[in-house]
Enzyme design. Structure first.
Site, PDB file in Angstrom:
ATOM      1  N   CYS A  68      -8.394   2.463   4.465  1.00  0.00           N
ATOM      2  CA  CYS A  68      -7.366   2.188   3.463  1.00  0.00           C
ATOM      3  C   CYS A  68      -7.787   1.085   2.546  1.00  0.00           C
ATOM      4  O   CYS A  68      -7.096  -0.020   2.286  1.00  0.00           O
ATOM      5  CB  CYS A  68      -6.037   3.049   4.221  1.00  0.00           C
ATOM      6  N   VAL A 116      -0.742   5.397   5.717  1.00  0.00           N
ATOM      7  CA  VAL A 116      -0.685   3.370   5.230  1.00  0.00           C
ATOM      8  C   VAL A 116      -0.884   3.119   3.635  1.00  0.00           C
ATOM      9  O   VAL A 116      -1.423   4.478   3.447  1.00  0.00           O
ATOM     10  CB  VAL A 116      -0.892   3.186   6.439  1.00  0.00           C
TER      11      VAL A 116
END
Length: 222
Positions: free
Chosen positions: A12, A52
């Site tokens: 991410c 996230v």
């Protein structure tokens, strides 16, 4: 301050922002990775958007990377924003610009459609030209001072380190200042440490699994 925990996913780019900011601020934290394809119940309970990064501060939880880095900026020394309100606002605008590029990169990673792929490349070339015109003397976005704009763009540029192992997308040919900025960010310890050591291999595996247009280009280069 309560112990900080960064809830993460290994690929991410938004998690990378938080990790870079934490490192630049010298804030100790622990990192917990979750599998976003099989989200644990405890994660679902504390992540309103199911995404996230999350930053846990004792019993409190912050979500969204922009919120997290701004919180870290407000609560820790070593400022990463300019002191002048107008310059600070400009930096925040360029941070949003960086977020838009991440959206474009997602299409490059996943689309099976050649026309959509080429259209995003053209759009990215235009965006990088705009950044080229905004850059000054370097090595960072605002010159000598590392800033939150640099925090946002470091994960952007990291993608191309993997892409370029297989295919030259031609995005940096006419933007020498952007290229120099990219190189300077890659050397920053906080940037290098924001991902796991085998990040390139993990990203490559992700791209091949998505089987988009770029995966086909990778296969032809193999």
């Amino acid at each position: 301050m309560a112990e900080l925990t960064l809830v993460s996913y290994d690929l991410c780019p938004y998690v990378q922002r938080a990790a870079i900011a934490l490192a630049e601020k010298g804030v100790p934290f622990r990192r917990i990775d979750v599998d976003l394809a099989d989200k644990p119940d405890w994660f679902r309970a504390i992540s309103p958007l199911g995404k996230v990064p999350l930053l846990r501060l004792g019993d409190d939880v912050l979500f969204e990377s922009a919120v997290i880095v701004e919180y870290l900026e407000e609560t820790n020394p070593h400022p990463l924003h300019p002191g002048d309100p107008l310059e600070r606002a400009k930096h925040r605008a360029w941070m949003e610009f960086g977020s838009s590029i991440l959206g474009d990169i997602w299409v490059l990673e996943t689309t099976p459609d050649r026309a959509a792929f080429v259209a995003k490349l053209d759009l990215l070339k235009d965006k990088f030209r705009r950044i080229e015109n905004a850059l000054t003397t370097g090595p960072y976005f605002a010159g000598a001072q590392f800033s939150l704009v640099d925090v946002v763009f470091a994960p952007v540029f990291r993608y191309f380190d993997t892409f370029e192992r297989f295919v030259d997308l031609g995005l940096f040919e006419a933007v020498p200042k952007v290229s120099a900025w990219r190189a300077a960010l890659a050397k920053r310890p906080s940037v290098a440490g924001a991902v796991v050591p085998d990040y390139p291999a993990r990203l490559e595996a992700f791209l091949r699994k998505k089987n988009g247009w770029i995966a086909g280009l990778m296969a032809m280069a193999a």
